[in-house]
Design a protein around this motif. Sequence first.
Motif, mmCIF file in Angstrom:
data_model
loop_
_atom_site.group_PDB
_atom_site.id
_atom_site.type_symbol
_atom_site.label_atom_id
_atom_site.label_comp_id
_atom_site.label_asym_id
_atom_site.label_seq_id
_atom_site.Cartn_x
_atom_site.Cartn_y
_atom_site.Cartn_z
ATOM 1 N N ASP A 29 0.812 -1.227 0.000
ATOM 2 C CA ASP A 29 0.000 0.000 0.000
ATOM 3 C C ASP A 29 0.841 1.271 0.000
ATOM 4 O O ASP A 29 0.307 2.384 -0.130
ATOM 5 N N LEU A 30 2.170 1.132 0.135
ATOM 6 C CA LEU A 30 3.103 2.272 0.112
ATOM 7 C C LEU A 30 2.808 3.284 1.225
ATOM 8 O O LEU A 30 3.144 4.466 1.106
ATOM 9 N N LYS A 31 2.235 2.788 2.293
ATOM 10 C CA LYS A 31 1.871 3.663 3.419
ATOM 11 C C LYS A 31 3.058 4.467 3.922
ATOM 12 O O LYS A 31 2.960 5.682 4.153
ATOM 13 N N TYR A 32 4.183 3.794 4.096
ATOM 14 C CA TYR A 32 5.329 4.467 4.712
ATOM 15 C C TYR A 32 6.041 5.398 3.746
ATOM 16 O O TYR A 32 6.615 6.405 4.172
ATOM 17 N N HIS A 33 5.998 5.104 2.467
ATOM 18 C CA HIS A 33 6.525 6.064 1.493
ATOM 19 C C HIS A 33 5.721 7.364 1.538
ATOM 20 O O HIS A 33 6.280 8.473 1.471
ATOM 21 N N LYS A 34 4.416 7.234 1.650
ATOM 22 C CA LYS A 34 3.556 8.424 1.688
ATOM 23 C C LYS A 34 3.791 9.225 2.960
ATOM 24 O O LYS A 34 3.826 10.467 2.939
ATOM 25 N N LEU A 35 3.959 8.523 4.071
ATOM 26 C CA LEU A 35 4.229 9.229 5.328
ATOM 27 C C LEU A 35 5.591 9.921 5.284
ATOM 28 O O LEU A 35 5.728 11.065 5.763
ATOM 29 N N LEU A 36 6.583 9.248 4.716
ATOM 30 C CA LEU A 36 7.911 9.855 4.628
ATOM 31 C C LEU A 36 7.906 11.086 3.729
ATOM 32 O O LEU A 36 8.649 12.053 3.976
ATOM 33 N N ALA A 37 7.071 11.078 2.698
ATOM 34 C CA ALA A 37 6.987 12.245 1.808
ATOM 35 C C ALA A 37 6.475 13.475 2.534
ATOM 36 O O ALA A 37 6.705 14.607 2.084
#
Length: 466
Positions: A162-170
């Motif tokens: 779900d790329l949750k952590y990529h989105k949070l890091l952005a």
Amino acid sequence: MNNFMDRDFLLDTPAAKKLFHDFAENMPICDYHCHLSPKEIYENQQPSDISQLWLSGDHYKWRAMRSCGVDEKYCTGDASPKEKFEKFAYALQYCIGNPLYHWAHIELQRYFGINTPLNAKTADEIYEKANKVIADGDFRPQSLIAKSNVKVVCTTDDPVDDLKYHKLLAQEKDFECKVLPGFRPDKALNISADGFAEYIKALGDCANIEIKSYKDVITALEKRIDYFNEAGCKVSDHAFDCPPYAVADDDEIENAFKKAMQGEIITRHEGDAYKTAVMIALGKKYHQLGWAMEIHIGAMRNNNTKMFNQIGADTGFDSVDDGEIAKPLSRFLDALCVEDKLPKTVLFNLNDKDNTVLATMLGNFQGTETQSKIQFGPAWWFLDTMDGMTNQMKSLGNLGVLGKFIGMETDSRSFTSYGRHEYFRRIMCRLLGRWIEDGWYAYDEDLVKEIVSGICYNNAINYFGF
């Protein structure tokens, strides 16, 4: 006798020293392929000790320890952190000629300020010193990435993520490094693997599509590519023992897919026909979006059945395959090229017998839309050695355009592995420096600086479009 791994380690000519210290040493890092966990980067936890930082998940170190007769409990088992570190130090002292020896000492020097060689006699002293440095300092993942001057990290992510952590890091305001996903659809391609049918159902659920045919697989993957693209992804990654290429009609591919979904055994030709059809569709999609397609070739995985059953995959029981790759790779690239749909492509080989194959393959399919559109990827995994990296660059220099090479990536799970970029840069400057000293290449400072800084960082930034 030279001093042990001093300021001029590996830099054996005046030109090499100048290239490294003036042009390469302080360049940023673009880590366009790695296996770092975006979750760990986001959660940003301080490690408890150097064993957690160094030995957890590092199959390079485990292989060396096993080769020295170290019991598995000190590798992946329940031994104490100090015991594991002591056993690693014992093994490391015998790793003369292994890059693991150099990587470990670069990391000790750069991240811990420890210049003492690590061996069985110094293990306890260094363990205590390193843990004090960790306790008194900031060894959280985001801090280590920032201290290492890393500007871009591309992780390796499954299409169902779900790329949750990529989105949070952005959204992180105090963390400047871009952490971008890398699209790795191996499970959707490995039609003969256990669990294939279950994975295809999960893929369909994730893409909101009921997968009934191999074309539905392609549709689902394309939907997930669009999702990854929205999250900033610019890189796909594929791993093959040998690149697949087999021509078959839709009915034959469909029949193979249905057999696999029912748990039946399929032939190598059927599997390759399915993979070829899916890969050609994916290649066209990557081309449409301007992505780069990375292809890692030549790993023979999970050789030790007993240990695979005991501790699973990616634990240090893989080796180099020796398949013939030239013809299927050429036909696959050509199938996309004839339709003007070949994306930017990075070709990695794990068997150094294939250096000349890949270094010459590049020239068959270059294009004007991107300089060095088809790249010879850096030496990786078992070739990530002094000889491996030198030979890869020599092959590219002999047969291609080394000055447009996109350079090093870590392919690592460790947050201190960025010392490998320094190791690569020293080896690269050693090689180029010798050529300059021998009068093989005219020294124009502006041009040489452009080449060195390009290989270190700029070429990758421009190539991937970061």
